[in-house]
Design a protein around this motif. Structure first.
Motif, mmCIF file in Angstrom:
data_model
loop_
_atom_site.group_PDB
_atom_site.id
_atom_site.type_symbol
_atom_site.label_atom_id
_atom_site.label_comp_id
_atom_site.label_asym_id
_atom_site.label_seq_id
_atom_site.Cartn_x
_atom_site.Cartn_y
_atom_site.Cartn_z
ATOM 1 N N VAL A 158 0.854 -1.234 0.112
ATOM 2 C CA VAL A 158 -0.096 -0.090 -0.158
ATOM 3 C C VAL A 158 1.146 1.154 -0.121
ATOM 4 C CG1 VAL A 158 -1.719 1.319 1.049
ATOM 5 C CG2 VAL A 158 -1.978 -1.298 1.316
ATOM 6 N N GLY A 159 0.711 1.997 -1.102
ATOM 7 C CA GLY A 159 1.405 3.212 -1.167
ATOM 8 C C GLY A 159 3.051 2.942 -1.573
ATOM 9 N N ARG A 160 3.634 4.096 -1.476
ATOM 10 C CA ARG A 160 5.123 4.167 -2.021
ATOM 11 C C ARG A 160 5.831 4.947 -1.206
ATOM 12 N NH1 ARG A 160 4.081 5.899 -8.388
ATOM 13 N NH2 ARG A 160 3.244 3.898 -9.062
ATOM 14 N N THR A 161 7.289 4.751 -1.054
ATOM 15 C CA THR A 161 8.172 5.673 -0.389
ATOM 16 C C THR A 161 9.482 5.642 -1.085
ATOM 17 O OG1 THR A 161 9.215 5.770 1.869
ATOM 18 C CG2 THR A 161 9.404 3.486 0.831
ATOM 19 N N GLU A 162 10.330 6.818 -1.014
ATOM 20 C CA GLU A 162 11.341 6.753 -1.550
ATOM 21 C C GLU A 162 12.697 6.442 -0.620
ATOM 22 O OE1 GLU A 162 13.151 10.351 -4.005
ATOM 23 O OE2 GLU A 162 13.336 10.848 -1.980
#
Length: 657
Positions: free
Chosen positions: A84-88
Motif C-alpha cells: 500500500v503506497g510508495r516511499t522513496e
C-alpha cells in the motif's frame, strides 16, 4: 437548422464539464491511502521511526545531488512500491540495484521536506506527484527476488553501449536521442547547457523522435495492405513507448500519431488541432494530475504552436527571408512564443538564443536521431559492428555538443526575468494568443500589444521595488535584500545546500548575480566555487571569526551590511531607505543591547531574530518601536500579534515601492 446550434452547445457543455472535472482532480491535494507508511509517522508526531519494509523498485537508482562516480559511490535514491503506497529510498552510497527487484529494507522513515518558498523545489512536492509521501534512509537491505525485466535491460544495454563507445557526454546524447533524457543519466553540466541554449526538447522523447521513426518505418510498408501498414506503424509506436517509457509527452505524441494515421488511412482529412485536443483530453481524463506536469504542458503548447501558427509565420517571413530560411525559422519561433508564458511561470528564465540555436542544429538532429537509432539496434543485434559505425555519428554528435555549449556560453544565454505572479502569466498568455494566432482582427492585435505592455510594466515595477525576503528551513536562514532590480544575500550557513537554495532564489527572483554575499557561518564554506559563482563578492569566515569587524562595511549601491558590535554576528542591513537589524543568535542581541545602552539607538524599520526570544527579551524588543519583527521558526506562546514568524519551514517577505 435549429438542431445544429443546440448540438454544438451540448458538445461544448460536455467538454466544459470534462475540463472542469480534470481541473478539480488535478488541483485537489493528494492524500496517502490507508496503510501508507507515512501514517506511522503521523502517529509518532512526525518524528522519524525505525522500521522494515518490503517492496519493488519502480526504477533504477538515480543520483541524489549529482553524477554518481565511476566506483558506484555517491548518494542516490529510488521509489519503492509497497503493498500500500510508495516511499522513496535514500542511500548514502549507491548499491548496484535495478528496476523490478524486490527488496527488504531497514532504516529510518521520515517525512520529506516541504518547500519553504514557492520559488524553491522540495522533495515533498516532487514525491507527492509520484504518489509517495515518505522517505526511508536505508541502513540495511536484502534483495529478495530478481525477476526478469527485459525492457529495462534493453534500455540499459543500449545506453551502456553508446556511452562506452562515445563517452559520457556524446554517448549520453546519442542514448537520449533514442530513449529520452528522462531515462538516460546525462552529465549535469551538459544537461544545463542544453537547457540554457533552448535545446532541451532535442533530448526529451517527443513527437519529433516519433516522426523520425515513422518517417523510416512507413515508407517500408508502403506496398503493404492497409492492415499491414497500420500494424507496422503500431509496432513502431509501441516500441517507442517501451524504450522511452510512458511519459506524458511520449503518450501524447503516440496518441496523436495513432489518431492521425487512423484518420488518413480511413480516407478522411486530418485536422491536427482537433487531434491534438482529443489526445490531450483523453490523457487528462486518464491522468488528471498531468495537467500540472511541466513536460505535458510544454509538449501540448509547443505542438499547438506548430499546428496553429508555424505555417502563417512562414508565409509572413517569406517577404523578407529566403523560403528555406523562413521554413526553418517559423517552427522554433512559433514554439518559443507560445511556450514563453510557461517558461516564465515555471522557471523565470528565457533561453534568449533558442531560435538561432534551433536553426543551427536543425540540420544535425534528423541524421543524428536516425544514426543513434541505428547504433542502438546494432548494439543489440550486431555488437561487433558498433565501434566502426559509431565513428561518423560520433563526429556529428561532437559538432552538436560544441554548438550547444557555444550558445550556452553566450552572455545572458538564460535571461533571468524572474517568475511573475500567476495572474501576470495569464495576461501574458492572452497577449501571446492575440498576437500569434493568425486570422484575428487588428483590434485583437492592439489588445495583445496593450496586455504585453501592461505585463512588462507591472513586472518591472515589482522587480524594482525594495524587498526583503527571509527563507527559513531547519537551521538554515537566507535573507535576500533587493533594491532597484539588484540583490544581496545574507546566509546563516555556508554549506552547499544553502548555496543551491540561494541559486534557485536568484533564478526565480530574476537576479542575474548577487552584488555580494555575507556568510555568517563560523565554519568555512563547503563549496567556495559555488558561492563565488553566485555573487560578485563573497565574505565568509575561515577560522571561526566574524566576517565583518566594526568599522568595516560591505556595500553596493542601495545595499549594505555593517556589524554593530565587536565579536558579534549582529548586523545592520540597509535596503534603500530601510534599516534592518539582523540578530542571528542571542549573543548578537546581548552585544547590540550593550552598544545601544551607550547612546541613543538608531531608528529601525525591522528586526530579524534567528532564535526564540524570552518574554523579557520580547519586552526589550518591543521598546525598539520597529515596524516589523521577524522570527525564524514557529510562533512561540505569547508572541505579539503584529510580529511575524516563518514557521519551521517557511518564508516572510516585505516590499516597499
Amino acid at each position: 437548422m435549429a438542431k445544429c446550434p443546440l448540438k454544438s452547445l451540448l458538445w461544448g457543455l460536455l467538454l466544459a464539464l470534462l475540463l472542469l472535472r480534470v481541473a478539480l482532480v488535478a488541483f485537489t491535494p493528494l492524500a496517502p491511502a490507508a496503510g501508507d507508511p507515512v501514517l506511522r509517522l503521523q502517529a509518532a508526531a512526525d518524528t522519524p521511526v525505525e522500521l522494515e519494509l518490503r517492496g519493488t523498485l519502480l526504477g533504477d537508482l538515480v543520483p541524489s545531488g549529482g553524477p554518481i562516480p565511476s566506483g558506484g559511490a555517491g548518494a542516490c535514491r529510488a521509489l519503492l512500491q509497497l503493498p500500500v503506497g510508495r516511499t522513496e529510498l535514500r542511500f548514502q552510497e549507491c548499491p548496484p540495484l535495478q528496476e523490478g527487484w524486490r527488496l527488504q529494507v531497514q532504516g529510518r522513515l521520515r517525512q520529506p521536506q516541504s518547500s519553504p518558498h514557492p520559488l524553491l523545489s522540495a522533495p515533498a512536492e516532487r514525491l507527492a506527484r509520484q504518489g509517495a509521501f515518505s522517505q526511508l534512509q536505508v541502513q540495511d537491505f536484502t534483495v529478495l527476488q530478481r525477476p526478469a525485466t527485459p525492457v529495462a535491460d534493453l534500455r540499459r544495454r543500449m545506453a551502456r553501449a553508446l556511452i562506452q563507445q562515445a563517452g559520457p557526454d556524446r554517448g549520453g546524447v546519442l542514448a537520449a536521442l533514442v530513449l529520452g533524457s528522462a531515462v538516460v543519466p546525462l552529465p549535469l553540466e551538459l544537461r544545463e547547457a542544453f537547457r540554457a541554449s533552448g535545446l532541451s526538447h532535442a533530448l526529451a522523447a517527443s513527437g519529433f523522435h516519433l516522426s523520425v521513426l515513422l518517417g523510416v518505418v512507413l515508407p517500408l510498408g508502403s506496398r503493404l495492405p492497409r492492415l499491414g501498414r497500420l500494424g507496422l506503424a503500431a509496432a513502431a509506436m509501441g516500441l517507442f513507448v517501451l524504450l522511452a517509457g510512458p511519459q506524458p509527452s511520449v503518450l501524447r505524441a503516440v496518441l496523436m500519431g495513432a489518431l492521425a494515421l487512423g484518420v488518413v488511412e480511413s480516407g478522411h482529412r486530418s485536422r491536427p488541432l482537433g487531434i491534438l485536443a482529443a489526445s490531450a483530453l483523453v490523457l487528462l481524463l486518464a491522468r488528471p494530475d498531468w495537467l500540472l506536469d511541466v513536460g505535458f504542458q510544454l509538449s501540448v503548447v509547443a505542438t499547438a504552436a506548430l499546428v496553429i501558427s508555424a505555417r502563417p509565420l512562414e508565409l509572413g517571413m517569406r517577404r523578407w527571408l529566403p523560403g528555406w530560411l523562413a521554413v526553418a525559422t517559423a517552427v522554433p519561433l512559433a514554439a518559443s512564443l507560445y511556450t514563453l508564458p510557461l517558461q516564465l511561470l515555471h522557471f523565470g528564465v528565457v533561453p534568449l538564443y533558442a531560435v538561432p540555436a534551433n536553426l543551427v542544429v536543425a540540420p544535425l538532429l534528423t541524421p543524428l536521431t536516425l544514426g543513434a537509432m541505428a547504433l542502438a539496434c546494432l548494439a543489440v543485434l550486431l555488437p561487433p559492428l558498433l565501434p566502426l559505425a559509431t565513428v561518423p555519428i560520433d563526429w556529428l554528435c561532437r559538432l552538436l555538443v560544441l554548438v550547444v555549449k557555444a550558445f550556452a556560453a553566450l552572455p545572458m544565454a538564460q535571461w533571468q526575468l524572474g517568475r511573475p505572479a500567476p495572474w501576470l502569466v495569464l495576461l501574458l498568455a492572452l497577449a501571446v494568443i492575440a498576437l500569434a494566432v493568425p486570422g484575428l482582427t487588428r483590434r485583437w492585435r492592439l489588445l495583445g500589444v496593450g496586455l504585453l505592455t501592461l505585463v512588462a510594466a507591472v513586472h518591472l515595477s515589482l522587480l524594482g521595488a525594495d524587498q526583503l525576503l527571509l527563507v527559513h528551513q531547519g537551521r538554515l536562514d537566507l535573507l535576500v535584500a533587493r533594491h532597484r532590480g539588484r540583490a544581496a544575500l545574507v546566509s546563516s550557513s555556508a554549506d552547499g545546500f544553502s548555496c543551491s537554495l540561494a541559486s534557485q532564489l536568484a533564478r526565480g527572483l530574476g537576479v542575474q548575480r548577487y552584488d555580494w554575499a555575507l556568510l555568517l557561518d563560523p565554519l568555512a564554506p563547503e563549496q567556495p566555487g559555488c558561492w563565488q559563482g553566485q555573487a560578485g563578492l563573497v565574505l565568509a569566515s575561515a577560522d571561526g571569526s566574524v566576517p565583518l569587524q566594526p568599522g568595516q562595511r560591505l556595500a553596493s549601491r542601495g545595499l549594505s551590511a555593517a556589524p554593530v558590535a565587536i565579536e558579534s554576528r549582529a548586523m545592520q542591513l540597509q535596503v534603500g531607505r530601510w534599516r534592518w537589524l539582523l540578530l542571528p543568535d542571542r549573543q548578537a542581541l546581548w552585544a547590540w543591547q550593550g552598544r545601544a545602552n551607550t547612546g541613543d539607538p538608531a531608528r529601525l524599520d525591522g528586526v530579524w531574530l534567528g532564535f526564540r526570544p524570552s518574554p523579557r527579551e520580547r519586552v526589550q524588543l518591543q521598546a525598539l518601536g520597529a515596524e516589523r519583527v521577524w522570527l525564524s521558526g514557529g510562533t512561540p506562546p505569547g508572541w505579539p500579534g503584529g510580529w511575524a514568524a516563518s514557521g519551521s519551514s517557511g518564508s516572510l517577505q516585505a516590499a516597499r515601492g
